[in-house]
Scaffold this motif. Sequence first.
Motif, PDB file in Angstrom:
ATOM      1  N   GLN A  13       0.832  -1.201   0.000  1.00 37.94           N
ATOM      2  CA  GLN A  13       0.000   0.000   0.000  1.00 37.94           C
ATOM      3  C   GLN A  13       0.865   1.249   0.000  1.00 37.94           C
ATOM      4  OE1 GLN A  13      -2.683  -0.338   3.364  1.00 37.94           O
ATOM      5  NE2 GLN A  13      -4.306  -1.119   2.027  1.00 37.94           N
ATOM      6  N   ALA A  14       0.326   2.322  -0.520  1.00 30.07           N
ATOM      7  CA  ALA A  14       1.027   3.603  -0.478  1.00 30.07           C
ATOM      8  C   ALA A  14       1.396   3.931   0.966  1.00 30.07           C
ATOM      9  CB  ALA A  14       0.161   4.696  -1.076  1.00 30.07           C
ATOM     10  N   GLY A  15       2.620   4.410   1.128  1.00 26.86           N
ATOM     11  CA  GLY A  15       3.125   4.698   2.457  1.00 26.86           C
ATOM     12  C   GLY A  15       3.883   3.543   3.082  1.00 26.86           C
ATOM     13  N   GLY A  16       3.789   2.379   2.468  1.00 24.38           N
ATOM     14  CA  GLY A  16       4.459   1.194   2.985  1.00 24.38           C
ATOM     15  C   GLY A  16       5.902   1.099   2.544  1.00 24.38           C
ATOM     16  N   SER A  17       6.505  -0.042   2.890  1.00 29.11           N
ATOM     17  CA  SER A  17       7.930  -0.260   2.623  1.00 29.11           C
ATOM     18  C   SER A  17       8.151  -1.617   1.975  1.00 29.11           C
ATOM     19  CB  SER A  17       8.738  -0.205   3.929  1.00 29.11           C
ATOM     20  OG  SER A  17       8.640   1.052   4.545  1.00 29.11           O
ATOM     21  N   LEU A  18       9.208  -1.689   1.209  1.00 28.21           N
ATOM     22  CA  LEU A  18       9.706  -2.942   0.656  1.00 28.21           C
ATOM     23  C   LEU A  18      11.226  -2.880   0.663  1.00 28.21           C
ATOM     24  CD1 LEU A  18       7.515  -3.620  -2.528  1.00 28.21           C
ATOM     25  CD2 LEU A  18       7.551  -4.988  -0.434  1.00 28.21           C
ATOM     26  N   ARG A  19      11.828  -4.054   0.727  1.00 31.67           N
ATOM     27  CA  ARG A  19      13.283  -4.145   0.631  1.00 31.67           C
ATOM     28  C   ARG A  19      13.628  -5.103  -0.494  1.00 31.67           C
ATOM     29  NH1 ARG A  19      17.812  -7.039   4.313  1.00 31.67           N
ATOM     30  NH2 ARG A  19      19.472  -5.469   4.170  1.00 31.67           N
ATOM     31  N   LEU A  20      14.304  -4.584  -1.496  1.00 37.07           N
ATOM     32  CA  LEU A  20      14.750  -5.401  -2.614  1.00 37.07           C
ATOM     33  C   LEU A  20      16.169  -5.871  -2.363  1.00 37.07           C
ATOM     34  CD1 LEU A  20      13.511  -3.260  -5.647  1.00 37.07           C
ATOM     35  CD2 LEU A  20      12.244  -4.951  -4.297  1.00 37.07           C
ATOM     36  N   SER A  21      16.447  -7.078  -2.832  1.00 36.58           N
ATOM     37  CA  SER A  21      17.792  -7.633  -2.754  1.00 36.58           C
ATOM     38  C   SER A  21      18.212  -8.104  -4.133  1.00 36.58           C
ATOM     39  CB  SER A  21      17.828  -8.830  -1.793  1.00 36.58           C
ATOM     40  OG  SER A  21      17.433  -8.460  -0.495  1.00 36.58           O
ATOM     41  N   CYS A  22      19.505  -8.059  -4.381  1.00 38.77           N
ATOM     42  CA  CYS A  22      20.051  -8.552  -5.641  1.00 38.77           C
ATOM     43  C   CYS A  22      21.389  -9.214  -5.355  1.00 38.77           C
ATOM     44  CB  CYS A  22      20.227  -7.406  -6.625  1.00 38.77           C
ATOM     45  SG  CYS A  22      21.107  -7.858  -8.137  1.00 38.77           S
TER      46      CYS A  22
END
Length: 120
Positions: A13-22
């Motif tokens: 949702q807008a305002g939320g967070s995610l963490r991408l990894s590579c």
Amino acid sequence: QVQLVESGGGLVQAGGSLRLSCVASGSIFSISAMGWYRQAPGKQRELVADLRGGGSTNYADSVKDRFTISRDNAKNTVYLQMDSLKPEDAAVYYCNADVVTTMGLYRTYWGQGTQVTVSS
């Protein structure tokens, strides 16, 4: 051969967070820089953030103060912490790496991309 594999995308949702990894793997001698790009439908791929030798970082104006790039050199991994996400952040996110291979070749490699969707 060098492979980059992204993970961590999804729906938020807008305002939320995610963490991408590579994670980069394969015939790697060294990695000078790693970064994240994104491409939304109908738009060109754009730089989101990169992290170069010496630790210098570069962010797109649109993500400054919301996204943070970091790297674990021992794991050949780059992360993108994305906070305060907005619907306009929705895109396929790609990581790239500037690699010197074990054959002494300098190449830029790309991952396959991970989808980030932000609901309003």
